[in-house]
Design a protein around this motif. Structure first.
Motif, PDB file in Angstrom:
ATOM      1  N   HIS A 134       0.836  -1.123   0.071  1.00 26.14           N
ATOM      2  CA  HIS A 134      -0.087   0.002   0.021  1.00 26.14           C
ATOM      3  C   HIS A 134       0.973   1.274  -0.034  1.00 26.14           C
ATOM      4  O   HIS A 134       0.811   2.142  -0.951  1.00 26.14           O
ATOM      5  N   GLY A 135       1.440   1.581   0.960  1.00 25.64           N
ATOM      6  CA  GLY A 135       2.696   2.409   1.134  1.00 25.64           C
ATOM      7  C   GLY A 135       4.111   1.949   0.726  1.00 25.64           C
ATOM      8  O   GLY A 135       4.089   0.969   0.299  1.00 25.64           O
TER       9      GLY A 135
ATOM     10  N   VAL B 105       1.931   0.557   5.732  1.00 25.10           N
ATOM     11  CA  VAL B 105       0.762   1.145   6.263  1.00 25.10           C
ATOM     12  C   VAL B 105       0.644   2.826   6.399  1.00 25.10           C
ATOM     13  O   VAL B 105      -0.080   3.595   5.685  1.00 25.10           O
ATOM     14  N   TRP B 106       1.889   3.227   6.740  1.00 27.50           N
ATOM     15  CA  TRP B 106       1.971   4.824   6.778  1.00 27.50           C
ATOM     16  C   TRP B 106       3.028   5.518   5.957  1.00 27.50           C
ATOM     17  O   TRP B 106       2.781   6.680   5.715  1.00 27.50           O
ATOM     18  N   GLU B 107       4.187   4.844   5.421  1.00 32.36           N
ATOM     19  CA  GLU B 107       5.187   5.634   5.175  1.00 32.36           C
ATOM     20  C   GLU B 107       4.901   5.714   3.440  1.00 32.36           C
ATOM     21  O   GLU B 107       4.518   4.897   2.576  1.00 32.36           O
ATOM     22  N   TYR B 108       5.213   7.415   3.193  1.00 37.25           N
ATOM     23  CA  TYR B 108       4.981   7.819   1.748  1.00 37.25           C
ATOM     24  C   TYR B 108       6.210   7.443   0.774  1.00 37.25           C
ATOM     25  O   TYR B 108       7.518   7.633   1.561  1.00 37.25           O
ATOM     26  N   ILE B 109       6.243   7.432  -0.317  1.00 34.89           N
ATOM     27  CA  ILE B 109       7.243   7.335  -1.288  1.00 34.89           C
ATOM     28  C   ILE B 109       6.827   8.660  -2.036  1.00 34.89           C
ATOM     29  O   ILE B 109       6.258   8.423  -3.085  1.00 34.89           O
TER      30      ILE B 109
ATOM     31  N   GLY C  10       1.008   2.536  -3.493  1.00 37.98           N
ATOM     32  CA  GLY C  10      -0.040   3.642  -3.714  1.00 37.98           C
ATOM     33  C   GLY C  10       0.290   4.604  -2.393  1.00 37.98           C
ATOM     34  O   GLY C  10       1.256   4.953  -2.099  1.00 37.98           O
ATOM     35  N   HIS C  11      -0.739   5.103  -1.942  1.00 39.05           N
ATOM     36  CA  HIS C  11      -0.766   5.797  -0.541  1.00 39.05           C
ATOM     37  C   HIS C  11      -0.414   7.358  -0.844  1.00 39.05           C
ATOM     38  O   HIS C  11      -1.308   8.045  -0.144  1.00 39.05           O
ATOM     39  N   SER C  12       0.247   7.668  -1.883  1.00 45.31           N
ATOM     40  CA  SER C  12       0.686   9.074  -2.000  1.00 45.31           C
ATOM     41  C   SER C  12      -0.385   9.787  -2.915  1.00 45.31           C
ATOM     42  O   SER C  12      -0.162  10.947  -2.858  1.00 45.31           O
ATOM     43  N   HIS C  13      -1.140   9.159  -3.508  1.00 47.44           N
ATOM     44  CA  HIS C  13      -2.032   9.580  -4.579  1.00 47.44           C
ATOM     45  C   HIS C  13      -1.332  10.200  -5.671  1.00 47.44           C
ATOM     46  O   HIS C  13      -1.783  11.197  -6.507  1.00 47.44           O
ATOM     47  N   LEU C  14      -0.092   9.990  -5.820  1.00 49.60           N
ATOM     48  CA  LEU C  14       0.892  10.886  -6.817  1.00 49.60           C
ATOM     49  C   LEU C  14       1.425   9.532  -7.901  1.00 49.60           C
ATOM     50  O   LEU C  14       2.117   8.715  -7.469  1.00 49.60           O
TER      51      LEU C  14
END
Length: 246
Positions: free
Chosen positions: A114-115, A121-125, A146-150
């Motif tokens: 996910h991240g 769960v929490w970390e963004y790239i 995913g996770h960052s929406h970018l």
């Protein structure tokens, strides 16, 4: 095989349907990288559609919060308010389904997370430094996240004995050929429900032409293609306003 890689649907059924209808004629499977719920007004319907459509589904932080496996105290005020509303909308059966999902999984030789796989769960790239730390600490050749929406691609290559990082923020229909054996790849399709990249945030003046993001991956030729689809978000936005989610 051709796969539609999707992430961060966030209970936006109109966007999810637009992506399914756009991608289904050209793919064999859908892989979902998490966050089916949160923010939007259709959590139960999005869970059901993912169950019908996706062969792989991960849990995101919003999914874990919705099933009671994560405390929402670290969520933003807006995200916490949406999650408190979501708790009341989804069934016990759906909560059990979300609770059963992994946050990362290796499928067909590809690491799905996910991240960041360092902390799914929490970390963004989002930056070069984020990507380099991930490449350093986790062993993989291809990771879809995913996770960052970018929508983004971070490609680590060897050149003259040195590591070179190439960064791409996915324009529509931009392709990444991910076949060199010496390279490593971090690939993010962007968000179905609520993209945050500048291209999509400013590409439309009206909710009648909102944007959803996803990607197509060809497992045979190892080609990743960023995709975007325009859909009508007016009815969704109206219900978000009525429900206090806007």
């Amino acid at each position: 095989m051709r796969v539609a890689v999707i992430s961060d649907i966030h209970a936006n059924l109109a966007a999810f349907n637009a992506v399914i209808n756009s991608a289904a004629p050209e793919v064999d499977e859908f892989w979902c990288l998490g966050d089916l719920v949160g923010y939007g007004p259709d959590p139960e319907a999005c869970i059901a559609l993912a169950q019908r459509s996706c062969s792989v589904i991960l849990a995101g932080n919003h999914d874990l919060a919705a099933c009671g496996k994560m405390d929402v105290s670290d969520f933003s005020c807006h995200a916490r308010k949406a999650m408190e509303w979501t708790w009341q909308q989804i069934s016990t059966k759906s909560k059990a389904f979300l609770a059963s999902l992994p946050v990362s999984h290796t499928h067909r030789g590809i690491l799905l997370s996910h991240g960041s796989p360092r902390n799914p769960v929490w970390e963004y790239i989002m930056s070069e430094s984020d990507a380099l730390e991930t490449f350093r600490d986790v062993s993989f050749s291809h990771c879809f996240f995913g996770h960052s929406h970018l929508p983004s691609a971070f490609i680590l290559k060897k050149k003259m004995g040195r590591d070179i990082l190439q960064v791409m923020y996915g324009e529509a229909d931009q392709q990444v050929d991910s076949f060199p054996n010496s390279a490593r790849y971090l690939l993010n399709p962007g968000s179905v429900g609520f993209p945050r990249d500048a291209q999509d945030a400013h590409s439309s003046d009206t909710l009648a032409s909102a944007i959803a993001r996803y990607a197509i991956y060809d497992t045979d030729i190892k080609r990743w293609t960023f995709r975007r689809i325009v859909y009508d978000m007016r009815e969704t936005a109206e219900r978000m306003y009525v429900c206090g989610l806007w």
